[in-house]
Design a protein around this motif. Structure first.
Motif, PDB file in Angstrom:
ATOM      1  N   VAL A  20       0.845  -1.201   0.000  1.00 55.60           N
ATOM      2  CA  VAL A  20       0.000   0.000   0.000  1.00 55.60           C
ATOM      3  C   VAL A  20       0.880   1.251   0.000  1.00 55.60           C
ATOM      4  CG1 VAL A  20      -1.667   1.336   1.349  1.00 55.60           C
ATOM      5  CG2 VAL A  20      -1.926  -1.131   1.147  1.00 55.60           C
ATOM      6  N   LEU A  21       1.943   1.214   0.787  1.00 55.92           N
ATOM      7  CA  LEU A  21       2.850   2.356   0.836  1.00 55.92           C
ATOM      8  C   LEU A  21       3.565   2.538  -0.501  1.00 55.92           C
ATOM      9  CD1 LEU A  21       4.344   1.920   4.419  1.00 55.92           C
ATOM     10  CD2 LEU A  21       2.503   3.450   3.687  1.00 55.92           C
ATOM     11  N   ASN A  22       3.892   1.445  -1.170  1.00 57.02           N
ATOM     12  CA  ASN A  22       4.529   1.537  -2.486  1.00 57.02           C
ATOM     13  C   ASN A  22       3.609   2.187  -3.513  1.00 57.02           C
ATOM     14  OD1 ASN A  22       7.238   0.652  -2.377  1.00 57.02           O
ATOM     15  ND2 ASN A  22       6.558  -1.444  -2.136  1.00 57.02           N
ATOM     16  N   GLU A  23       2.331   1.899  -3.437  1.00 57.82           N
ATOM     17  CA  GLU A  23       1.369   2.540  -4.346  1.00 57.82           C
ATOM     18  C   GLU A  23       1.363   4.055  -4.139  1.00 57.82           C
ATOM     19  OE1 GLU A  23      -2.569   0.812  -4.241  1.00 57.82           O
ATOM     20  OE2 GLU A  23      -1.704  -1.204  -4.092  1.00 57.82           O
ATOM     21  N   LEU A  24       1.316   4.476  -2.891  1.00 60.75           N
ATOM     22  CA  LEU A  24       1.332   5.905  -2.580  1.00 60.75           C
ATOM     23  C   LEU A  24       2.665   6.534  -2.989  1.00 60.75           C
ATOM     24  CD1 LEU A  24      -0.403   5.757   0.903  1.00 60.75           C
ATOM     25  CD2 LEU A  24      -1.366   6.695  -1.210  1.00 60.75           C
ATOM     26  N   ASP A  25       3.739   5.797  -2.803  1.00 56.27           N
ATOM     27  CA  ASP A  25       5.063   6.256  -3.193  1.00 56.27           C
ATOM     28  C   ASP A  25       5.133   6.465  -4.704  1.00 56.27           C
ATOM     29  OD1 ASP A  25       7.833   6.887  -2.866  1.00 56.27           O
ATOM     30  OD2 ASP A  25       8.374   4.807  -3.284  1.00 56.27           O
ATOM     31  N   LYS A  50      -0.434   7.685   5.964  1.00 52.35           N
ATOM     32  CA  LYS A  50      -0.594   6.222   5.950  1.00 52.35           C
ATOM     33  C   LYS A  50       0.485   5.564   6.804  1.00 52.35           C
ATOM     34  CE  LYS A  50      -3.138   3.517   3.983  1.00 52.35           C
ATOM     35  NZ  LYS A  50      -4.388   2.978   4.563  1.00 52.35           N
ATOM     36  N   VAL A  51       1.711   6.054   6.720  1.00 57.05           N
ATOM     37  CA  VAL A  51       2.795   5.508   7.555  1.00 57.05           C
ATOM     38  C   VAL A  51       2.453   5.684   9.029  1.00 57.05           C
ATOM     39  CG1 VAL A  51       5.204   5.850   8.262  1.00 57.05           C
ATOM     40  CG2 VAL A  51       4.618   5.751   5.833  1.00 57.05           C
ATOM     41  N   ARG A  52       1.969   6.862   9.381  1.00 55.19           N
ATOM     42  CA  ARG A  52       1.586   7.106  10.785  1.00 55.19           C
ATOM     43  C   ARG A  52       0.436   6.201  11.215  1.00 55.19           C
ATOM     44  NH1 ARG A  52       1.409  12.623   8.788  1.00 55.19           N
ATOM     45  NH2 ARG A  52       3.461  13.569   9.106  1.00 55.19           N
ATOM     46  N   HIS A  53      -0.501   5.964  10.294  1.00 54.67           N
ATOM     47  CA  HIS A  53      -1.691   5.165  10.611  1.00 54.67           C
ATOM     48  C   HIS A  53      -1.354   3.681  10.783  1.00 54.67           C
ATOM     49  CE1 HIS A  53      -5.878   3.945  10.671  1.00 54.67           C
ATOM     50  NE2 HIS A  53      -5.597   3.068   9.718  1.00 54.67           N
ATOM     51  N   VAL A  54      -0.580   3.124   9.871  1.00 55.64           N
ATOM     52  CA  VAL A  54      -0.295   1.681   9.925  1.00 55.64           C
ATOM     53  C   VAL A  54       0.900   1.357  10.811  1.00 55.64           C
ATOM     54  CG1 VAL A  54      -1.306   1.249   7.659  1.00 55.64           C
ATOM     55  CG2 VAL A  54       1.168   1.581   7.853  1.00 55.64           C
ATOM     56  N   GLY A  55       1.731   2.364  11.084  1.00 55.98           N
ATOM     57  CA  GLY A  55       2.937   2.122  11.868  1.00 55.98           C
ATOM     58  C   GLY A  55       2.678   2.157  13.360  1.00 55.98           C
ATOM     59  N   LYS A  56       3.509   1.415  14.057  1.00 56.49           N
ATOM     60  CA  LYS A  56       3.470   1.418  15.520  1.00 56.49           C
ATOM     61  C   LYS A  56       4.623   2.306  15.989  1.00 56.49           C
ATOM     62  CE  LYS A  56       4.445  -1.509  19.444  1.00 56.49           C
ATOM     63  NZ  LYS A  56       5.159  -2.725  19.811  1.00 56.49           N
TER      64      LYS A  56
END
Length: 92
Positions: A20-25, A50-56
Motif C-alpha cells: 500500500v505504501l509503495n502505491e502511494l510512493d 498512511k505511515v503514521r496510521h499503519v505504523g506502531k
C-alpha cells in the motif's frame, strides 16, 4: 521495517503494509516527475499519514536503526526529488 519520518520519530511498519505504501510512493513520484506542486503536496501528506496510521510508534528513547527515512511533511518538491532512489522513497 523501522521507518523514520524526519523531525517526528520512528515507527515500525509491518511487511503486509509495504505494498500500500509503495502505491502511494509511486503516485508521489509521478507528481514529482510532473513537477506538479499541488499533487506533490497531497501525495506526500497521504504517504506520511498512511505511515503514521499503519505504523506502531517506537518510544522516543529507542535506538533502533532506521531502515527507511522519509521526508518531513513540509519538505519541498526538490528536497524529496533528491531523496528518491531508483525505486522511489520506499523500495520494493
Amino acid at each position: 521495517m523501522i521507518v523514520r519520518i524526519m523531525g517526528e520519530g520512528q515507527v515500525e511498519i509491518s511487511a503486509d503494509d509495504i505494498s500500500v505504501l509503495n502505491e502511494l510512493d509511486s503516485e508521489l513520484e509521478a507528481a514529482i516527475e510532473a513537477s506538479d506542486e499541488k499533487a506533490f503536496r497531497v501525495k506526500l501528506h497521504a504517504l506520511l499519514d498512511k505511515v503514521r496510521h499503519v505504523g506502531k510508534a517506537l518510544p522516543d528513547d529507542s535506538l533502533e536503526p532506521s531502515e527507511l527515512i522519509l521526508p518531513p511533511a513540509d519538505a519541498s518538491i526538490e528536497e524529496v526529488r533528491e531523496m528518491l532512489g531508483d525505486q522511489g522513497l520506499i523500495p520494493g
